[in-house]
Design a protein around this motif. Structure first.
Motif, PDB file in Angstrom:
ATOM      1  N   PHE A  38       0.824  -1.210   0.000  1.00 27.28           N
ATOM      2  CA  PHE A  38       0.000   0.000   0.000  1.00 27.28           C
ATOM      3  C   PHE A  38       0.858   1.259   0.000  1.00 27.28           C
ATOM      4  CE2 PHE A  38      -2.371  -3.422   1.748  1.00 27.28           C
ATOM      5  CZ  PHE A  38      -3.684  -3.221   1.347  1.00 27.28           C
ATOM      6  N   LYS A  39       0.296   2.311  -0.551  1.00 24.14           N
ATOM      7  CA  LYS A  39       0.922   3.632  -0.439  1.00 24.14           C
ATOM      8  C   LYS A  39       0.635   4.198   0.953  1.00 24.14           C
ATOM      9  CE  LYS A  39       3.106   5.134  -4.152  1.00 24.14           C
ATOM     10  NZ  LYS A  39       2.472   5.546  -5.418  1.00 24.14           N
ATOM     11  N   ARG A  40       1.703   4.495   1.662  1.00 24.39           N
ATOM     12  CA  ARG A  40       1.543   5.028   3.012  1.00 24.39           C
ATOM     13  C   ARG A  40       0.923   6.415   2.952  1.00 24.39           C
ATOM     14  NH1 ARG A  40       4.226   4.420   8.516  1.00 24.39           N
ATOM     15  NH2 ARG A  40       4.726   6.530   9.229  1.00 24.39           N
ATOM     16  N   GLN A  48       5.399   6.371   0.436  1.00 20.67           N
ATOM     17  CA  GLN A  48       6.231   5.190   0.177  1.00 20.67           C
ATOM     18  C   GLN A  48       5.413   3.905   0.325  1.00 20.67           C
ATOM     19  OE1 GLN A  48      10.024   7.201   2.391  1.00 20.67           O
ATOM     20  NE2 GLN A  48      10.246   5.090   1.738  1.00 20.67           N
ATOM     21  N   TRP A  49       5.944   2.814  -0.236  1.00 20.86           N
ATOM     22  CA  TRP A  49       5.252   1.535  -0.123  1.00 20.86           C
ATOM     23  C   TRP A  49       5.360   0.987   1.304  1.00 20.86           C
ATOM     24  CZ3 TRP A  49       1.793   0.656  -3.542  1.00 20.86           C
ATOM     25  CH2 TRP A  49       1.978   1.076  -4.863  1.00 20.86           C
ATOM     26  N   LEU A 134      10.112  -1.276   1.623  1.00 16.84           N
ATOM     27  CA  LEU A 134       8.934  -0.824   2.359  1.00 16.84           C
ATOM     28  C   LEU A 134       9.402   0.052   3.523  1.00 16.84           C
ATOM     29  CD1 LEU A 134       7.095  -4.275   2.527  1.00 16.84           C
ATOM     30  CD2 LEU A 134       6.792  -2.473   0.823  1.00 16.84           C
ATOM     31  N   VAL A 135       8.468   0.815   4.069  1.00 18.30           N
ATOM     32  CA  VAL A 135       8.838   1.716   5.174  1.00 18.30           C
ATOM     33  C   VAL A 135       9.182   0.924   6.432  1.00 18.30           C
ATOM     34  CG1 VAL A 135       7.352   3.553   4.281  1.00 18.30           C
ATOM     35  CG2 VAL A 135       6.461   1.946   5.991  1.00 18.30           C
ATOM     36  N   LEU A 136       9.878   1.597   7.332  1.00 16.47           N
ATOM     37  CA  LEU A 136      10.172   1.075   8.682  1.00 16.47           C
ATOM     38  C   LEU A 136      10.787  -0.315   8.591  1.00 16.47           C
ATOM     39  CD1 LEU A 136       6.865   2.140  10.519  1.00 16.47           C
ATOM     40  CD2 LEU A 136       8.777   3.555   9.820  1.00 16.47           C
TER      41      LEU A 136
END
Lengths: 236, 236
Positions: A38-40, A48-49, A134-136
């Motif tokens: 998903f798009k954050r 970001q993804w 991906l984030v984080l």
DNA sequence: TCAAAAGTGTTATTACTACACCCATGT
DNA sequence: ACATGGGTGTAGTAATAACACTTTTGA
């Protein structure tokens, strides 16, 4: 035990912490295991993804929060879903100290065909071997989930969760090949799965993929429960 | 990523929640799987049997919190420990809304003999089939942990974590019999474990349990890693 | 010398792997 | 009639389960 919550905090030494759920959503499409990303939508790192997630509300259980997030994007509330792990490194989220409990879920091919993008979020399916950054710590979550999925699939019949209630043996084989990313011998697979009596053959055929047509089966949950009690395990 | 925490909360819609860790500590004594339980020291329910736990501090990671709790009671920081599950039902704790992440750990018999009771808490070992009523949802945690231990032990060589570094085959057999609570055939067990080359025989014998004496072995971690890569799995 | 635990082999059965051809049908 | 995917059987090999006696040695 259901209405005992006291409004005053009794545990005075403890510091409350933000807690979230993140959902790892797997499906099988085009003979490959796929992940829904998903798009954050929130800062930091907006755009970001990312996995889909949300904060856990003060008045909802963790399991309910996970179901809520999954249902919001899929529209289904009967999806196979298991808790994966609580991720709790100190600085895993630059926005704040946040604990995140990851859940992984398996979406059936027929449900996949309803378009998810209609449901509130920008998303796409990506093949498990081409997962973007991906984030984080979400890539770490996904890697752990893939490993857990494979371990689980080896001894529990969860391949069925990725298929409609009525499916053919070639479809089931394809799902296992997607999960393990390797060829599985056709005849041996058939022999093993049919001998277990976990499948009931229906009188119908699915002719969508061949002229001859392939028999439809459904999973026999009673046999499964019986076999489980006897210590049987399912091994592909 | 290690010093990015901002002091202002950016996630303004989210409600922070208390979060704790609870530790399920297993050992094997007198041919039985045993659990270490503690007298609860805080209200509510003070004085009742409980797992050992504590709140997660705002400035420590979840994994560190779990290690801290385990080390405080055992004095050891190299104990086998795995995250089990995050328990997050709304009213699981009458004292407040508290999330609790359970960890399970395996204590070696030789470490067990150092007396735990000296370390700050009133505790006792109880056999896994005579576990008393524990506070909150701790019995549920223990049941899940036993199941997870058994599943894990079946395909990963964790029986060794319950023994000293040097052990005999009868001791190892006893550990597996304790975990599964059933007799395992002596000769087949030996054959299988020795064929795997996971054990290195030492030139010493342990004469504490018999006049003849039993050879000591140690676990060969290199063989294990090699076998793991080849997809081997350990199955008792 | 005897009690108590350690150690050892064989056989029958079952499960697994590898492998190649015929079948049914719609076009 | 042919192309496409569906469906079937066998044989060699490996793993498993069931089973009882001999060895060592300290007391």
């Amino acid at each position: 035990m259901n209405d005992k919550i006291k409004s005053n905090i009794q545990y005075t030494n403890a510091a409350p912490i933000l807690a979230a759920v993140d959902c790892i959503i797997f499906g099988v499409q085009e003979n490959e295991l796929q992940l829904l990303v998903f798009k954050r939508e929130v800062e930091p790192l907006s755009g970001q993804w990312s996995l889909i997630g949300d904060f856990i509300k003060k008045d909802e259980s963790v399991a309910v929060a996970a179901r809520r997030v999954l249902e919001e994007v899929t529209g289904f509330n009967d999806i196979y879903m298991k808790q994966l792990h609580l991720f709790g490194e100190l600085n895993r989220d630059p926005g704040d100290r946040v604990l995140s409990v990851a859940y992984w879920s398996l979406i059936r091919i027929d449900q996949v065909h309803q378009s998810f993008k209609a449901r509130n979020h920008e998303s796409k399916w990506v093949s498990f071997n081409k997962i973007p950054d991906l984030v984080l710590d979400h890539n770490e979550m996904v890697n752990m989930a893939i490993q857990t999925l494979r371990e689980k699939a080896r001894f529990h019949p969860i391949g069925f969760e990725l298929l409609p209630a009525e499916f053919t043996i070639p479809q089931l084989l394809m799902v296992y090949e997607a999960i393990y990313n390797r060829k599985i011998d056709d005849r041996n697979f058939r022999k093993k799965i049919l001998k277990s009596e976990l499948l009931d053959r229906l009188e119908k055929k699915d002719k969508s993929t061949s002229k001859k047509g392939s028999f439809l089966y459904k999973f026999n949950n009673e046999t499964y429960k019986k076999l489980q009690k006897e210590g049987y395990y399912f091994d592909f």
